[in-house]
Design an enzyme around this catalytic site. Structure first.
Site, mmCIF file in Angstrom:
data_model
loop_
_atom_site.group_PDB
_atom_site.id
_atom_site.type_symbol
_atom_site.label_atom_id
_atom_site.label_comp_id
_atom_site.label_asym_id
_atom_site.label_seq_id
_atom_site.Cartn_x
_atom_site.Cartn_y
_atom_site.Cartn_z
ATOM 1 N N GLU A 43 19.103 3.153 -25.682
ATOM 2 C CA GLU A 43 19.707 1.836 -25.933
ATOM 3 C C GLU A 43 18.797 1.044 -26.866
ATOM 4 O OE1 GLU A 43 20.624 -0.992 -22.776
ATOM 5 O OE2 GLU A 43 21.785 -2.191 -24.203
ATOM 6 N N ASP A 68 13.212 -2.297 -27.679
ATOM 7 C CA ASP A 68 13.463 -3.698 -28.038
ATOM 8 C C ASP A 68 12.278 -4.216 -28.847
ATOM 9 O OD1 ASP A 68 15.702 -5.889 -26.748
ATOM 10 O OD2 ASP A 68 13.980 -6.695 -27.859
ATOM 11 N N ASN A 95 10.393 -2.050 -33.470
ATOM 12 C CA ASN A 95 11.575 -2.203 -34.311
ATOM 13 C C ASN A 95 12.330 -0.877 -34.333
ATOM 14 O OD1 ASN A 95 13.444 -2.537 -36.339
ATOM 15 N ND2 ASN A 95 12.023 -3.589 -37.702
ATOM 16 N N ASP A 118 21.885 -8.847 -32.866
ATOM 17 C CA ASP A 118 21.869 -10.193 -33.464
ATOM 18 C C ASP A 118 22.760 -10.214 -34.705
ATOM 19 O OD1 ASP A 118 19.981 -11.155 -31.580
ATOM 20 O OD2 ASP A 118 18.399 -10.116 -32.669
ATOM 21 N N LYS A 122 24.278 -16.138 -41.245
ATOM 22 C CA LYS A 122 24.161 -16.709 -42.594
ATOM 23 C C LYS A 122 24.118 -15.594 -43.623
ATOM 24 C CE LYS A 122 21.942 -20.957 -41.293
ATOM 25 N NZ LYS A 122 20.691 -21.556 -40.922
ATOM 26 N N ASP A 154 30.265 -9.637 -30.393
ATOM 27 C CA ASP A 154 31.211 -10.704 -30.049
ATOM 28 C C ASP A 154 31.519 -11.528 -31.302
ATOM 29 O OD1 ASP A 154 28.364 -11.582 -29.887
ATOM 30 O OD2 ASP A 154 29.400 -13.515 -29.964
ATOM 31 N N THR A 191 27.074 -6.510 -20.237
ATOM 32 C CA THR A 191 25.687 -6.834 -20.539
ATOM 33 C C THR A 191 25.530 -8.351 -20.326
ATOM 34 O OG1 THR A 191 25.838 -7.507 -22.858
ATOM 35 C CG2 THR A 191 25.799 -5.137 -22.425
ATOM 36 N N GLU A 194 27.329 -10.237 -23.026
ATOM 37 C CA GLU A 194 28.780 -10.138 -22.897
ATOM 38 C C GLU A 194 29.293 -11.102 -21.833
ATOM 39 O OE1 GLU A 194 30.069 -6.159 -22.183
ATOM 40 O OE2 GLU A 194 32.137 -6.772 -21.866
HETATM 41 C C1 LIG Z 1 21.660 -10.602 -28.805
HETATM 42 S S1 LIG Z 1 20.495 -9.696 -27.903
HETATM 43 C C2 LIG Z 1 21.494 -8.561 -26.963
HETATM 44 C C3 LIG Z 1 20.796 -8.025 -25.755
HETATM 45 C C4 LIG Z 1 21.583 -7.032 -24.892
HETATM 46 N N1 LIG Z 1 21.914 -5.824 -25.626
HETATM 47 C C5 LIG Z 1 22.839 -7.655 -24.322
HETATM 48 O O1 LIG Z 1 23.937 -7.284 -24.766
HETATM 49 O O2 LIG Z 1 22.713 -8.489 -23.410
HETATM 50 C C6 LIG Z 1 19.789 -8.625 -29.160
HETATM 51 C C7 LIG Z 1 18.583 -7.866 -28.665
HETATM 52 O O3 LIG Z 1 18.186 -6.954 -29.704
HETATM 53 C C8 LIG Z 1 16.776 -7.022 -29.875
HETATM 54 N N2 LIG Z 1 16.513 -6.615 -31.285
HETATM 55 C C9 LIG Z 1 16.800 -7.295 -32.404
HETATM 56 N N3 LIG Z 1 16.451 -6.606 -33.501
HETATM 57 C C10 LIG Z 1 15.917 -5.431 -33.053
HETATM 58 C C11 LIG Z 1 15.350 -4.300 -33.690
HETATM 59 N N4 LIG Z 1 15.282 -4.223 -35.026
HETATM 60 N N5 LIG Z 1 14.895 -3.289 -32.924
HETATM 61 C C12 LIG Z 1 14.963 -3.364 -31.561
HETATM 62 N N6 LIG Z 1 15.487 -4.419 -30.900
HETATM 63 C C13 LIG Z 1 15.970 -5.430 -31.624
HETATM 64 C C14 LIG Z 1 16.417 -8.474 -29.534
HETATM 65 O O4 LIG Z 1 15.070 -8.619 -29.165
HETATM 66 C C15 LIG Z 1 17.378 -8.723 -28.362
HETATM 67 O O5 LIG Z 1 16.802 -8.339 -27.144
#
Ligand SMILES: C[S@@+](CC[C@H](N)C(=O)[O-])C[C@H]1O[C@@H](n2cnc3c(N)ncnc32)[C@H](O)[C@@H]1O
Length: 214
Positions: A43, A68, A95, A118, A122, A154, A191, A194
């Site tokens: 994941e 993450d 990353n 994310d 923009k 979403d 999640t 969600e």
């Molecule tokens: C909007 S949150 C969604 C979290 C979870 N998947 C959920 O649906 O509740 C996006 C997550 O992706 C992680 N994230 C963003 N860019 C990432 C990257 N390049 N590699 C790993 N994780 C990343 C952020 O730290 C965050 O925890």
């Protein structure tokens, strides 16, 4: 790409480094759990991690790795797991764009989950989006034959972007055909994001694609 994990965790630390996976291979990482040797599930961006823990608990025959970029999220999850260990689960702080390509063997992952990445709404930030053609190509390379890629968002504009890129990626086949995506997937667990979006009346988009030979 070594980054020592932030913050100490008392008890069993579920965090590992990309180097450990790269050099030992995922099966060796999970060697203490002989039940979890069947396949590997990853994941990306697990956030609070409830979806990942649930996935790992329900699929004890599979190994699970969560990646993450946020050290705070990884540390928080590691502290939770130290109190309540899950044998077939490990965490990577990093990353995913770099970690996946670096640490995983080609043809080694049964399923990638990317839930609510994310959206970077923009226009000038869109290059920061995770779902891009080059990253999708990497994910396809890392999947086993017939392995699956599960994506959710979403965000309507990001949904349009994701849909176009998934459709345009060689070696992927839409398993929700004739629909491009679904708004509800039976049996899917919520999640954290969600749950929030649904409570605000937003409709999610879900994709499921399979790796096919060209
Ligand atoms: C909007 S949150 C969604 C979290 C979870 N998947 C959920 O649906 O509740 C996006 C997550 O992706 C992680 N994230 C963003 N860019 C990432 C990257 N390049 N590699 C790993 N994780 C990343 C952020 O730290 C965050 O925890």
């Amino acid at each position: 790409m070594t980054r020592s994990p932030h913050r100490k965790v008392e008890g069993i630390d579920h965090r590992i480094s990309p180097e450990e996976i790269k050099h030992s291979g995922w099966k060796a990482i999970f060697r203490d759990d002989e039940n979890a040797q069947e396949s590997l599930v990853v994941e990306i961006g697990f956030g609070r991690g409830e979806f990942l823990v649930d996935l790992a608990r329900r699929n004890s025959n599979k190994a699970h790795i969560g990646i993450d970029i946020s050290w705070k999220r990884v540390a928080k999850m590691a502290r939770r797991l130290a109190l309540c260990p899950v044998r077939n689960l490990r965490l990577i702080e990093g990353n995913a764009k770099e970690a996946v390509e670096y640490m995983l063997d080609d043809g080694s992952v049964e399923t990638f989950w990317i839930n609510f990445p994310d959206p970077w709404p923009k226009r000038r930030h869109s290059r920061r989006r995770l779902i891009k053609r080059d990253f999708l190509d990497v994910l396809v390379t890392k999947l086993i034959p017939e392995g699956t890629l599960e994506v959710a968002t979403d965000h309507p504009a990001y949904a349009k972007w994701i849909n176009a890129r998934l459709q345009g990626t060689q070696g992927l086949q839409n398993l929700f055909k004739p629909y491009p995506y679904l708004s509800n997937v039976p049996g899917r667990h919520l999640t954290a994001y969600e749950e929030i979006w649904r409570s605000k009346g937003r409709t999610p988009y879900f994709w499921r694609y399979k790796k096919v030979s060209l």
